[in-house]
Design an enzyme around this catalytic site. Structure first.
Site, mmCIF file in Angstrom:
data_model
loop_
_atom_site.group_PDB
_atom_site.id
_atom_site.type_symbol
_atom_site.label_atom_id
_atom_site.label_comp_id
_atom_site.label_asym_id
_atom_site.label_seq_id
_atom_site.Cartn_x
_atom_site.Cartn_y
_atom_site.Cartn_z
ATOM 1 C CG ASP A 114 -2.158 -1.111 1.363
ATOM 2 O OD1 ASP A 114 -2.483 -1.667 0.205
ATOM 3 O OD2 ASP A 114 -2.116 -1.630 2.415
ATOM 4 C CG ASP A 139 0.797 -4.427 2.352
ATOM 5 O OD1 ASP A 139 0.280 -4.115 1.216
ATOM 6 O OD2 ASP A 139 2.074 -4.917 2.120
ATOM 7 C CB ILE A 140 -2.621 -0.110 6.219
ATOM 8 C CG1 ILE A 140 -1.678 1.084 5.966
ATOM 9 C CG2 ILE A 140 -3.331 0.422 7.249
ATOM 10 C CD1 ILE A 140 -0.505 0.995 6.602
ATOM 11 C CE LYS A 141 -1.379 -7.635 4.875
ATOM 12 N NZ LYS A 141 -2.303 -7.763 3.605
#
Length: 294
Positions: A114, A139-141
């Site tokens: 991301d 990554d933002i999850k």
């Protein structure tokens, strides 16, 4: 354009690959350094992060008639997908933090995390020895209380692999790794390089992180009336050289990657795998950090 810098990149890549294969402590230390930088960023910006994350709940009247579509299998329907909330709140702030503290290149790649940028500094040079740069993939999850598991689902474009580049004309390729579960296993095609070499000769080992904001659910009877930020997890996933070469974490920590939620009949290039937070903690406790705000 595709082949203009290929010969130079081939030599610099293989020189760097062999150096870090012999000196994995450099990669481990740079991952720890970036993990600490992300943690420092969160500590520094936590009031802003919480304010902006929770603003999505206060703005409910503006989007209640246009709610994001449910994701996952058999959603209950009493919570809202909060993925873009996390991506917006963390990604923009983190980019500004890196720009204020490091030299930054927003170099392009056709796929990946991301948020990603090449950062440079003298401190990075002290750690890595042969370069002052590292490519940071984050990554933002986002997760809610029902899916706050001790793992993250990773796509092939979120993990680096064996990094084989044997002939100039072949380009880089990765051998499949095995996502090994208790009952079933499957191949996982890591698609990222453990090291990149830019056209200007910048050598940039890859470091891969997951930031997992976890929201709660404020209830009034059967209705959810808010989804405030309650916890943040920062997770460091080892570089492909560390995973597959030296110290070969996939061999020493069997099950580090295990089967994801995709049908094994799906195109292998798209099949995801889960990475275990518990096994990452066994490798080093700094690889999984939890910030609790409840």
């Amino acid at each position: 354009m595709f082949d203009k810098y290929r010969d130079k990149q081939f030599k610099l890549y293989n020189d760097a690959f062999h150096y870090y294969e012999e000196h994995p402590e450099c990669l481990i230390e740079i991952e720890r350094f970036i993990a600490n930088e992300i943690r420092h960023f969160i500590d520094l910006k936590l009031p802003e992060i919480r304010r902006d994350y929770d603003e999505a709940s206060y703005l409910y009247s503006f989007w209640k008639n246009y709610t994001p579509l449910d994701r996952g299998r058999s959603p209950v329907g009493d919570q809202y997908p909060w993925i873009e909330v996390g991506e917006q709140v963390f990604g923009n702030k983190l980019s500004r933090y890196f720009a204020a503290n490091f030299g930054v290149k927003d170099s392009g790649l056709p796929s990946g995390a991301d948020d990603r940028c090449v950062i440079s500094s003298e401190r990075i040079k002290q750690i890595l020895g042969i370069t002052d740069s590292v490519w940071v993939f984050i990554d933002i999850k986002s997760a809610g209380p029902r899916d706050n598991y001790e793992h993250a689902v990773m796509s092939p474009y979120q993990v680096s692999g064996t990094g084989d580049w044997l002939q100039v004309e072949d380009g880089l390729s990765n051998e499949p790794i095995i996502a090994k579960g208790k009952m079933v296993s499957h191949e996982f095609l890591c698609s990222l390089s453990p090291i990149y070499v830019l056209s200007d000769g910048t050598v940039a080992p890859l470091v891969t992180f997951v930031i997992k904001p976890v929201y709660g659910m404020v209830r009034e009877g059967e209705k959810t009336v808010g989804q405030p930020l309650e916890q943040i997890k920062v997770v460091s996933i080892p570089n492909g050289i560390l995973l597959t070469k030296n110290p070969n974490y996939l061999q020493t920590h069997e099950g580090l990657f295990f089967p994801g939620k995709d049908d094994r009949k799906k195109d292998l290039r798209k099949i995801r795998a889960r990475v275990s937070f518990d096994l990452l903690k066994e490798i080093a406790n700094w690889r999984v950090v939890e910030i609790d705000m409840r």
